[in-house]
Enzyme design. Structure first.
Site, PDB file in Angstrom:
ATOM      1  N   HIS A  51       0.852  -1.184   0.000  1.00  0.00           N
ATOM      2  CA  HIS A  51       0.000   0.000   0.000  1.00  0.00           C
ATOM      3  C   HIS A  51       0.896   1.245   0.000  1.00  0.00           C
ATOM      4  O   HIS A  51       2.019   1.212   0.533  1.00  0.00           O
ATOM      5  CB  HIS A  51      -0.878   0.039   1.245  1.00  0.00           C
ATOM      6  CG  HIS A  51      -1.987  -0.960   1.236  1.00  0.00           C
ATOM      7  ND1 HIS A  51      -3.121  -0.796   1.983  1.00  0.00           N
ATOM      8  CD2 HIS A  51      -2.142  -2.145   0.579  1.00  0.00           C
ATOM      9  CE1 HIS A  51      -3.933  -1.826   1.800  1.00  0.00           C
ATOM     10  NE2 HIS A  51      -3.349  -2.666   0.954  1.00  0.00           N
ATOM     11  N   GLU A  53       0.906   3.925   1.776  1.00  0.00           N
ATOM     12  CA  GLU A  53       1.352   4.376   3.092  1.00  0.00           C
ATOM     13  C   GLU A  53       2.504   3.527   3.621  1.00  0.00           C
ATOM     14  O   GLU A  53       3.480   4.049   4.161  1.00  0.00           O
ATOM     15  CB  GLU A  53       0.197   4.314   4.105  1.00  0.00           C
ATOM     16  CG  GLU A  53      -1.007   5.142   3.746  1.00  0.00           C
ATOM     17  CD  GLU A  53      -2.087   4.335   3.042  1.00  0.00           C
ATOM     18  OE1 GLU A  53      -1.792   3.664   2.025  1.00  0.00           O
ATOM     19  OE2 GLU A  53      -3.245   4.388   3.503  1.00  0.00           O
ATOM     20  N   CYS A  81      -6.360   2.021   5.596  1.00  0.00           N
ATOM     21  CA  CYS A  81      -6.994   0.771   6.010  1.00  0.00           C
ATOM     22  C   CYS A  81      -6.446   0.377   7.397  1.00  0.00           C
ATOM     23  O   CYS A  81      -5.532   1.035   7.917  1.00  0.00           O
ATOM     24  CB  CYS A  81      -6.683  -0.322   4.981  1.00  0.00           C
ATOM     25  SG  CYS A  81      -4.966  -0.887   5.015  1.00  0.00           S
ATOM     26  N   CYS A  84      -2.561  -0.096   7.397  1.00  0.00           N
ATOM     27  CA  CYS A  84      -1.822   1.160   7.288  1.00  0.00           C
ATOM     28  C   CYS A  84      -1.988   2.014   8.552  1.00  0.00           C
ATOM     29  O   CYS A  84      -1.046   2.675   8.990  1.00  0.00           O
ATOM     30  CB  CYS A  84      -2.258   1.922   6.044  1.00  0.00           C
ATOM     31  SG  CYS A  84      -1.796   1.050   4.516  1.00  0.00           S
TER      32      CYS A  84
END
Length: 147
Positions: A51, A53, A81, A84
């Site tokens: 992801h 992040e 999410c 993260c």
């Protein structure tokens, strides 16, 4: 109102979309300098944890030579999410700025609110809806094209 760091995160999200990735971009800033900038790479890498992040946090830690990012701010185009959000807590990110909410997987108020739970050892400052319209538009266009 335009935020220069979120505008760069949006540029990163566009790069993700060009690769067929969900268009999410992230930027980490320390002392008004960009330390890392990246975008989703799950499909490209075949990694569930790629992801934007997570990639930005890992790069910032590598560049700064430390895992604590308590003097850094994270700008991301989509609400983080749970994975993260956990990384944000663990890295001690000072401030989180995000654009669009994520009603299906958001962990900063949409589905759960991990970053405001006082039970954890760190709580970042949170700023929502930063350049929300262009962030939402990128996601809407991406998913519309895929259907």
């Amino acid at each position: 109102m335009t935020n220069p760091y979120m505008a760069i995160a949006i540029e990163e999200a566009r790069k993700a979309a060009e690769k067929g990735e969900v268009p999410v971009g992230a930027v980490i800033v320390k002392d008004k300098l960009i330390i890392s900038r990246t975008h989703n790479l799950r499909e490209t890498t075949g990694s569930a944890t790629a992801h934007a992040e997570i990639l930005a946090i890992n790069e910032a830690c590598r560049i700064l030579g430390r895992w604590r990012l308590d003097d850094c701010d994270l700008y991301v185009t989509l609400e983080p999410c749970p994975m993260c959000a956990g990384a944000i807590i663990n890295a001690r990110i000072r401030r989180l700025y995000f654009g669009a909410s994520d009603p299906k997987a958001g962990a900063v108020g949409s589905v759960v609110d991990l970053l405001r739970m006082r039970a954890f050892n760190h709580t970042p400052e949170i700023y929502e809806g930063i350049m929300e319209s262009p962030c939402k538009e990128l996601l809407t266009e991406f998913f519309r094209a895929r259907r």
